[in-house]
Structures are given as structure tokens and as C-alpha cells.
Write an enzyme that holds these catalytic residues in place. Structure first.
Site, PDB file in Angstrom:
ATOM      1  N   GLU A  51       7.654  21.553  51.050  1.00 35.44           N
ATOM      2  CA  GLU A  51       7.262  22.562  52.035  1.00 35.44           C
ATOM      3  C   GLU A  51       5.742  22.721  52.051  1.00 35.44           C
ATOM      4  O   GLU A  51       5.121  22.803  53.119  1.00 35.44           O
ATOM      5  CB  GLU A  51       7.937  23.894  51.708  1.00 35.44           C
ATOM      6  CG  GLU A  51       7.719  24.974  52.752  1.00 35.44           C
ATOM      7  CD  GLU A  51       8.498  26.235  52.441  1.00 35.44           C
ATOM      8  OE1 GLU A  51       7.952  27.330  52.684  1.00 35.44           O
ATOM      9  OE2 GLU A  51       9.637  26.133  51.944  1.00 35.44           O
ATOM     10  N   ASP A 111      10.147  27.797  58.463  1.00 34.84           N
ATOM     11  CA  ASP A 111       9.116  27.959  57.443  1.00 34.84           C
ATOM     12  C   ASP A 111       7.714  28.035  58.042  1.00 34.84           C
ATOM     13  O   ASP A 111       6.805  28.582  57.417  1.00 34.84           O
ATOM     14  CB  ASP A 111       9.181  26.787  56.456  1.00 34.84           C
ATOM     15  CG  ASP A 111      10.540  26.673  55.806  1.00 34.84           C
ATOM     16  OD1 ASP A 111      10.869  27.540  54.988  1.00 34.84           O
ATOM     17  OD2 ASP A 111      11.290  25.723  56.133  1.00 34.84           O
ATOM     18  N   SER A 115      11.304  23.873  60.527  1.00 37.75           N
ATOM     19  CA  SER A 115      12.129  24.115  59.342  1.00 37.75           C
ATOM     20  C   SER A 115      11.934  22.936  58.400  1.00 37.75           C
ATOM     21  O   SER A 115      12.075  21.781  58.810  1.00 37.75           O
ATOM     22  CB  SER A 115      13.604  24.236  59.737  1.00 37.75           C
ATOM     23  OG  SER A 115      14.425  24.360  58.594  1.00 37.75           O
ATOM     24  N   LYS A 143      13.052  20.794  55.183  1.00 39.25           N
ATOM     25  CA  LYS A 143      14.229  20.559  54.358  1.00 39.25           C
ATOM     26  C   LYS A 143      14.078  19.277  53.546  1.00 39.25           C
ATOM     27  O   LYS A 143      13.377  18.349  53.945  1.00 39.25           O
ATOM     28  CB  LYS A 143      15.488  20.446  55.230  1.00 39.25           C
ATOM     29  CG  LYS A 143      15.789  21.680  56.065  1.00 39.25           C
ATOM     30  CD  LYS A 143      16.118  22.877  55.191  1.00 39.25           C
ATOM     31  CE  LYS A 143      16.408  24.112  56.031  1.00 39.25           C
ATOM     32  NZ  LYS A 143      16.668  25.305  55.184  1.00 39.25           N
TER      33      LYS A 143
END
Length: 377
Positions: free
Chosen positions: A257, A278, A289, A291
Site C-alpha cells: 500500500e 485506500d 483500492s 490489494k
């Protein structure tokens, strides 16, 4: 569309009709060894169905007389020819009308507006067709649009030997603009497997897939090979990202991230524990997002379909997001123009797992969510 494709295949010959079952059986054996057909999960059945459709469509092309016979029936071909942007003949008519108007010194904007309206109306059908019948769009619509575009590039000297050519540079520019837009739309939005089906059903390409007749096993292998290709947009070292696979969120998810955030504006990061997304880039209205999926766990190696299920769950969550607020940051669906998932996977991801990932990517497109894959080694 599955039924439409298979119906064409089955009409071509009794052999191809019966071969469809063998295509599916071989795909099951290759993708899910040791699993009985009756024990397949619903998602596994969907994967097999897609492979069987691609393979059967290819088989139809091999037994038919043209690429179109592999993809769609005669009626859909007729509809496409009658309803397309500016075809070759339309381009020539537009060219003549505009040229005659310019020569007479009249106001030609009405002619331009008329043909732009025709182009727009016919082009609008592409959006729905790409959802309902993308194979038809790839096989027929694209060829008709390309025919009109190619007409603009014919050299003028061909007119001296009796070949029809466009003479107005202005008309050429308009046709290139209108048809170029539609060609791009088809290429960008068509599911990848339809591009393979079109490629493989072309007579010039069949020599690479067939030797000495219709070989079902080779066709199925080709379809599986295409679907299971590595479509990662980038490869990075784990040390560069600072992540360790299989070590939990703190050492796997969070480092990834943080890494994704390095390429985004400093204020794009949403508060920790924000729902679904995010990052949000206000300039591009893109919600991201982040992941990561460890494909090397025993469960995901034994059942690659879990990879698809995980990604699909993330896609559904991103697609259905409405609004959320946390720590003074609010995000609503009206603020979002682009929904993306930045997915990290191990570089050792298997071909079977890649087939599931690619299927998820296509599903994401249908839901308006772009899935970008980076492999971390």
C-alpha cells in the site's frame, strides 16, 4: 452470446457440435486434474464454459468459410453491415457530397452535421454491442469501421485507373476522426478472449493451431495458453517494496500500500481503516483500492479458483461503493470517475492461477473497475 457462438459451430458440422463436449472435458482435465465434472464449483464451471466457447468458436472458424462464421450468425453480420458508423460506401458518399458543395461555394456545414449525426447514431450502438455481443463487434463492426478508415488512405492516383477514392481532404479528416474513435473503442473495451477467438479463426493463423485437420486438443491448449498468459503490467523486487509474502498485513499488505502511494499525490491517501478504498486522487477523480494476494498458499495452489473469488470480491466492493467518511475525509460515488484496484501477486503465480486472474480482470471491466496487476518477486 455463448449460445449464439455454439449454434454457429454446431451448424457447420456434426463433428464440431459433438466436439464441444470434448473441448470442455479436455479443459477440465488440464485446469482441474482429478476433479470430476460433477464436483466442479459454479465458478470453475464458468471458467470451463468460457474456454469451451473460445475453443468451439475457433473450431467453427476452421470448418466455416470465413472468420465471421466462427463468431456470429449471418443475421448478426447483416445487422452490423447495415448499422455502422461510416462504412466504405458511406465515406465515399460523404466525400462526394462535401466536394460538390465546396465546388459550388455553398454552406456545407449542414452536410457535415448530417454525416456526423449518422456516424454518432451508428457509433452509439457499439457501447451496447460491446456488452451484449463483443465477439460480433470484434469480427464485423471493426472490419466495417476499418474499411471506411482505409478508404481515406487510398492514394489519389488510383482514381486514374478506375478505383474509387476520396478526393476531399476535409472529408477524409472527418472520417478518420469518427471511425478512428470507434476503432479505439472496440480495441480498448473488447474482452481479451474475443481478440484471441478472432485471431485464431483467421485462415492465415490457423496453420499455427491445426496440423492435418481439426485437432481439438491443440485448439483447447491454445485457448488455455492465451487465457493463462502473464498480463502483469510491471515486475518489482520484494526488497524494493519492502514486503514479505505470507507474513500478514503488516509485512505484506501495508508495504505494498505504501509503495503504490509513492506514485500518487501526497494528499491522495485516505485515513487508515477507510472503507474499500485506500487512495483518492481528486485531480483525476480516481479511487484506488490496494490489494495483495499470496497465490502460493496451499489452498490457492490446490484450488486456483480461490484467486478469482478473492479478486471478484474486491471488484464487487469497489463497484458498489456509495459513500464513506472517516477522520474528516469524505468520499462519495459522485466524486469518483474511475475505480481501480492495484493488485500485487507473487512472481511464481502459476498459469492456471493467471487464467483466473485474467478472468477477474475481464469481470472488472464489466463492472467499471480497472484491475492492474504487478508481480512481486
Amino acid at each position: 452470446m455463448v449460445n449464439a457462438t455454439l449454434s454457429v459451430v454446431q451448424k457447420n458440422s456434426a463433428f464440431v457440435g459433438s466436439a464441444t463436449g470434448e473441448l470442455a472435458a479436455r479443459a477440465i482435465g488440464m485446469l482441474y486434474p482429478g476433479v470430476k465434472q460433477s464436483d466442479l464449483s459454479e465458478e470453475q464451471k464458468q471458467t470451463i464454459s468460457t474456454l469451451a466457447t473460445v475453443s468451439a468458436g475457433l473450431a467453427g472458424g476452421l470448418t466455416g468459410s470465413s472468420t465471421a462464421s466462427a463468431a456470429v450468425g449471418a443475421q448478426s453480420g447483416k445487422n452490423a453491415v447495415e448499422n455502422n458508423y461510416l462504412s466504405t460506401n458511406q465515406s465515399l458518399t460523404f466525400d462526394k457530397e462535401l466536394s460538390d458543395c465546396r465546388k459550388s461555394g455553398g454552406n456545407c456545414q449542414d452536410i457535415i452535421d448530417k454525416w456526423e449525426k449518422i456516424s454518432d447514431e451508428q457509433s452509439a450502438e457499439i457501447d451496447q454491442k460491446l456488452k451484449d455481443n463483443p465477439l460480433e463487434a470484434q469480427v464485423i463492426d471493426k472490419e466495417v469501421a476499418k474499411g471506411g478508415y482505409d478508404m481515406t488512405q487510398r492514394p489519389g492516383w488510383l482514381g486514374n485507373i478506375g478505383v474509387e477514392v476520396m478526393t476531399s481532404d476535409e472529408a477524409k479528416a472527418y472520417v478518420q476522426k469518427w471511425n478512428g474513435r470507434d476503432l479505439t473503442k472496440i480495441d480498448v473495451n473488447s474482452p481479451e478472449w474475443t481478440k484471441f477467438a478472432v485471431f485464431a479463426s483467421d485462415p492465415e493463423n490457423q496453420a499455427m493451431l491445426v496440423s492435418g485437420g481439426l485437432l481439438v486438443k491443440d485448439i483447447t491448449k491454445a485457448a488455455i495458453s492465451f487465457m493463462s498468459r502473464n498480463t502483469a503490467t510491471a515486475t518489482v523486487n520484494a526488497s524494493e517494496v519492502g514486503m514479505q509474502w505470507g507474513q500478514g498485513n503488516m509485512k505484506q499488505g501495508m508495504p505494498w500500500e505504501d509503495y503504490v502511494g509513492k506514485s500518487l499525490p501526497a494528499d491522495a491517501r485516505l485515513p487508515k481503516n477507510f472503507k474499500i478504498f485506500d487512495y483518492y486522487d481528486g485531480a483525476t477523480k480516481t479511487a484506488t483500492s490496494v490489494k495483495s494476494i499470496d497465490t502460493q498458499t496451499m489452498a490457492k495452489l490446490a484450488n486456483p479458483n480461490q484467486v478469482y473469488s478473492s479478486i471478484k470480491g474486491n471488484i464487487d466492493a469497489a463497484a458498489k461503493f456509495k459513500e464513506y467518511a472517516l477522520s474528516g475525509r469524505e468520499l462519495t460515488s459522485s466524486m469518483i470517475s474511475n475505480r481501480e484496484i492495484q493488485l500485487a501477486i507473487p512472481a511464481d503465480t502459476t498459469k492456471t492461477q493467471w487464467a483466473e486472474i485474467n478472468r477477474a480482470i475481464e469481470y472488472g471491466k464489466s463492472q467499471g473497475v480497472k484491475v492492474t496487476v504487478t508481480q512481486v518477486k
